[in-house]
Design a protein around this motif. Structure first.
Motif, PDB file in Angstrom:
ATOM      1  N   MET A   1       0.857  -1.286  -0.429  1.00  0.00           N
ATOM      2  CA  MET A   1       0.074  -0.163   0.434  1.00  0.00           C
ATOM      3  C   MET A   1       0.856   1.314   0.301  1.00  0.00           C
ATOM      4  O   MET A   1       1.762   1.215   0.892  1.00  0.00           O
ATOM      5  N   TRP A   2       0.570   2.221  -0.762  1.00  0.00           N
ATOM      6  CA  TRP A   2       1.309   3.226  -0.858  1.00  0.00           C
ATOM      7  C   TRP A   2       0.311   4.239  -0.650  1.00  0.00           C
ATOM      8  O   TRP A   2      -1.040   4.134  -0.771  1.00  0.00           O
ATOM      9  N   ARG A   3       0.935   5.797   0.071  1.00  0.00           N
ATOM     10  CA  ARG A   3       0.279   6.792   0.213  1.00  0.00           C
ATOM     11  C   ARG A   3       1.104   7.733  -0.367  1.00  0.00           C
ATOM     12  O   ARG A   3       1.834   8.253   0.283  1.00  0.00           O
ATOM     13  N   PHE A   4       0.808   8.307  -1.438  1.00  0.00           N
ATOM     14  CA  PHE A   4       1.041   9.757  -2.061  1.00  0.00           C
ATOM     15  C   PHE A   4       0.181  11.244  -1.682  1.00  0.00           C
ATOM     16  O   PHE A   4      -0.731  11.659  -1.410  1.00  0.00           O
ATOM     17  N   VAL A   5       0.883  12.413  -1.201  1.00  0.00           N
ATOM     18  CA  VAL A   5       0.640  13.416  -0.945  1.00  0.00           C
ATOM     19  C   VAL A   5       1.605  14.645  -1.331  1.00  0.00           C
ATOM     20  O   VAL A   5       2.417  14.401  -1.657  1.00  0.00           O
ATOM     21  N   THR A   6       0.830  15.806  -1.574  1.00  0.00           N
ATOM     22  CA  THR A   6       1.083  16.395  -2.383  1.00  0.00           C
ATOM     23  C   THR A   6       0.818  17.835  -2.567  1.00  0.00           C
ATOM     24  O   THR A   6      -0.341  18.004  -1.387  1.00  0.00           O
ATOM     25  N   ASP A   7       1.612  18.977  -2.504  1.00  0.00           N
ATOM     26  CA  ASP A   7       1.266  20.213  -2.118  1.00  0.00           C
ATOM     27  C   ASP A   7       0.642  20.743  -3.404  1.00  0.00           C
ATOM     28  O   ASP A   7       0.890  22.384  -4.059  1.00  0.00           O
ATOM     29  N   PHE A   8       1.047  20.539  -4.594  1.00  0.00           N
ATOM     30  CA  PHE A   8       0.824  20.331  -6.269  1.00  0.00           C
ATOM     31  C   PHE A   8       0.502  20.114  -7.523  1.00  0.00           C
ATOM     32  O   PHE A   8       0.046  18.870  -6.648  1.00  0.00           O
ATOM     33  N   HIS A   9      -0.117  19.980  -7.697  1.00  0.00           N
ATOM     34  CA  HIS A   9      -1.589  19.627  -9.470  1.00  0.00           C
ATOM     35  C   HIS A   9       0.055  18.083 -10.015  1.00  0.00           C
ATOM     36  O   HIS A   9       0.887  19.179 -10.374  1.00  0.00           O
ATOM     37  N   HIS A  10      -0.106  17.159  -9.760  1.00  0.00           N
ATOM     38  CA  HIS A  10       0.349  15.787  -9.888  1.00  0.00           C
ATOM     39  C   HIS A  10       0.024  14.856 -10.281  1.00  0.00           C
ATOM     40  O   HIS A  10      -0.574  14.105  -9.682  1.00  0.00           O
ATOM     41  N   PRO A  11      -0.437  14.849 -11.952  1.00  0.00           N
ATOM     42  CA  PRO A  11      -0.467  13.735 -12.518  1.00  0.00           C
ATOM     43  C   PRO A  11       0.417  12.200 -11.889  1.00  0.00           C
ATOM     44  O   PRO A  11       1.577  12.562 -13.039  1.00  0.00           O
ATOM     45  N   VAL A  12      -0.030  11.503 -11.392  1.00  0.00           N
ATOM     46  CA  VAL A  12       1.607  10.444 -10.598  1.00  0.00           C
ATOM     47  C   VAL A  12       1.185   9.397 -11.555  1.00  0.00           C
ATOM     48  O   VAL A  12       0.009   8.295 -11.409  1.00  0.00           O
ATOM     49  N   HIS A  13       2.010   8.805 -12.396  1.00  0.00           N
ATOM     50  CA  HIS A  13       2.856   7.746 -13.342  1.00  0.00           C
ATOM     51  C   HIS A  13       3.274   6.368 -13.065  1.00  0.00           C
ATOM     52  O   HIS A  13       5.081   7.380 -12.679  1.00  0.00           O
ATOM     53  N   LEU A  14       2.256   5.555 -12.829  1.00  0.00           N
ATOM     54  CA  LEU A  14       3.604   4.714 -12.219  1.00  0.00           C
ATOM     55  C   LEU A  14       4.058   3.806 -13.547  1.00  0.00           C
ATOM     56  O   LEU A  14       2.915   2.962 -14.246  1.00  0.00           O
ATOM     57  N   HIS A  15       5.529   2.912 -14.050  1.00  0.00           N
ATOM     58  CA  HIS A  15       5.355   2.254 -15.038  1.00  0.00           C
ATOM     59  C   HIS A  15       5.348   0.774 -14.567  1.00  0.00           C
ATOM     60  O   HIS A  15       5.111   0.612 -13.433  1.00  0.00           O
ATOM     61  N   LEU A  16       5.204  -0.384 -15.297  1.00  0.00           N
ATOM     62  CA  LEU A  16       5.038  -1.507 -15.170  1.00  0.00           C
ATOM     63  C   LEU A  16       3.345  -1.882 -14.920  1.00  0.00           C
ATOM     64  O   LEU A  16       3.563  -2.842 -14.507  1.00  0.00           O
ATOM     65  N   ASN A  17       3.081  -1.676 -14.303  1.00  0.00           N
ATOM     66  CA  ASN A  17       2.383  -1.897 -13.054  1.00  0.00           C
ATOM     67  C   ASN A  17       0.796  -1.304 -13.052  1.00  0.00           C
ATOM     68  O   ASN A  17       1.671  -0.043 -12.441  1.00  0.00           O
ATOM     69  N   HIS A  18      -0.462  -2.049 -12.059  1.00  0.00           N
ATOM     70  CA  HIS A  18      -1.676  -1.506 -12.025  1.00  0.00           C
ATOM     71  C   HIS A  18      -1.914  -1.311 -10.652  1.00  0.00           C
ATOM     72  O   HIS A  18      -1.686  -2.238  -9.834  1.00  0.00           O
ATOM     73  N   PHE A  19      -2.875  -0.233 -10.639  1.00  0.00           N
ATOM     74  CA  PHE A  19      -2.803  -0.542  -8.851  1.00  0.00           C
ATOM     75  C   PHE A  19      -4.513  -0.129  -8.640  1.00  0.00           C
ATOM     76  O   PHE A  19      -5.253   0.767  -9.908  1.00  0.00           O
ATOM     77  N   GLN A  20      -4.745   0.243  -7.876  1.00  0.00           N
ATOM     78  CA  GLN A  20      -6.181   0.366  -7.661  1.00  0.00           C
ATOM     79  C   GLN A  20      -6.205   1.690  -6.420  1.00  0.00           C
ATOM     80  O   GLN A  20      -5.080   1.756  -5.615  1.00  0.00           O
ATOM     81  N   VAL A  21      -6.840   2.586  -6.678  1.00  0.00           N
ATOM     82  CA  VAL A  21      -7.120   4.211  -5.631  1.00  0.00           C
ATOM     83  C   VAL A  21      -8.157   3.356  -4.583  1.00  0.00           C
ATOM     84  O   VAL A  21      -8.836   2.698  -4.955  1.00  0.00           O
ATOM     85  N   LEU A  22      -7.500   3.135  -3.097  1.00  0.00           N
ATOM     86  CA  LEU A  22      -8.327   2.590  -1.953  1.00  0.00           C
ATOM     87  C   LEU A  22      -8.931   3.756  -1.276  1.00  0.00           C
ATOM     88  O   LEU A  22     -10.428   4.330  -0.649  1.00  0.00           O
ATOM     89  N   SER A  23      -8.398   5.731  -1.207  1.00  0.00           N
ATOM     90  CA  SER A  23      -8.955   6.424  -0.523  1.00  0.00           C
ATOM     91  C   SER A  23      -8.522   7.585  -1.346  1.00  0.00           C
ATOM     92  O   SER A  23      -7.274   7.651  -1.906  1.00  0.00           O
ATOM     93  N   ARG A  24      -9.366   8.538  -0.797  1.00  0.00           N
ATOM     94  CA  ARG A  24      -8.670  10.284  -1.447  1.00  0.00           C
ATOM     95  C   ARG A  24      -9.165  10.923  -0.160  1.00  0.00           C
ATOM     96  O   ARG A  24     -10.087  11.042   0.015  1.00  0.00           O
ATOM     97  N   ASN A  25      -8.138  11.650   0.505  1.00  0.00           N
ATOM     98  CA  ASN A  25      -8.497  12.556   1.479  1.00  0.00           C
ATOM     99  C   ASN A  25      -8.606  11.841   2.467  1.00  0.00           C
ATOM    100  O   ASN A  25     -10.137  12.173   3.606  1.00  0.00           O
ATOM    101  N   GLY A  26      -7.766  10.415   2.883  1.00  0.00           N
ATOM    102  CA  GLY A  26      -8.923   9.424   4.244  1.00  0.00           C
ATOM    103  C   GLY A  26     -10.443   9.290   3.886  1.00  0.00           C
ATOM    104  O   GLY A  26     -11.344   8.420   4.535  1.00  0.00           O
ATOM    105  N   GLY A  27     -11.547   9.664   2.888  1.00  0.00           N
ATOM    106  CA  GLY A  27     -11.975   8.891   2.472  1.00  0.00           C
ATOM    107  C   GLY A  27     -11.853   7.813   1.435  1.00  0.00           C
ATOM    108  O   GLY A  27     -11.468   8.050   1.046  1.00  0.00           O
TER     109      GLY A  27
END
Length: 82
Positions: A1-27
């Motif tokens: 499980m990974w957690r990304f936090v930002t203070d700027f707009h970032h479309p983050v791309h991960l190479h080679l593996n797909h993922f599922q979004v579990l939560s956004r802002n704790g919801g």
């Protein structure tokens, strides 16, 4: 499980593996977070939690921001799975 936090707009791309979004802002995930992804859009002051498995490849992976200015400035990261 990974957690990304930002203070700027970032479309983050991960190479080679797909993922599922579990939560956004704790919801719950947002309306565009459903399904398997290779890029997640993070707005300023947002946090997302992702579930990703690294099973097909052992070694170096890359992730980076898809903002053109950030790609041009080599704003990339790499990490190693064992």
């Amino acid at each position: 499980m990974w957690r990304f936090v930002t203070d700027f707009h970032h479309p983050v791309h991960l190479h080679l593996n797909h993922f599922q979004v579990l939560s956004r802002n704790g919801g719950p995930p947002g309306p565009f977070d459903a399904g398997w992804k290779d890029t997640v859009d993070l707005r300023p002051a947002e946090a997302v939690e992702l579930a990703v498995r690294f099973t097909d490849h052992v070694g170096t992976f890359m992730l980076h921001c898809h903002n053109l200015e950030h790609e041009d400035m080599a704003m990339m990261g790499d990490f190693v799975t064992v």
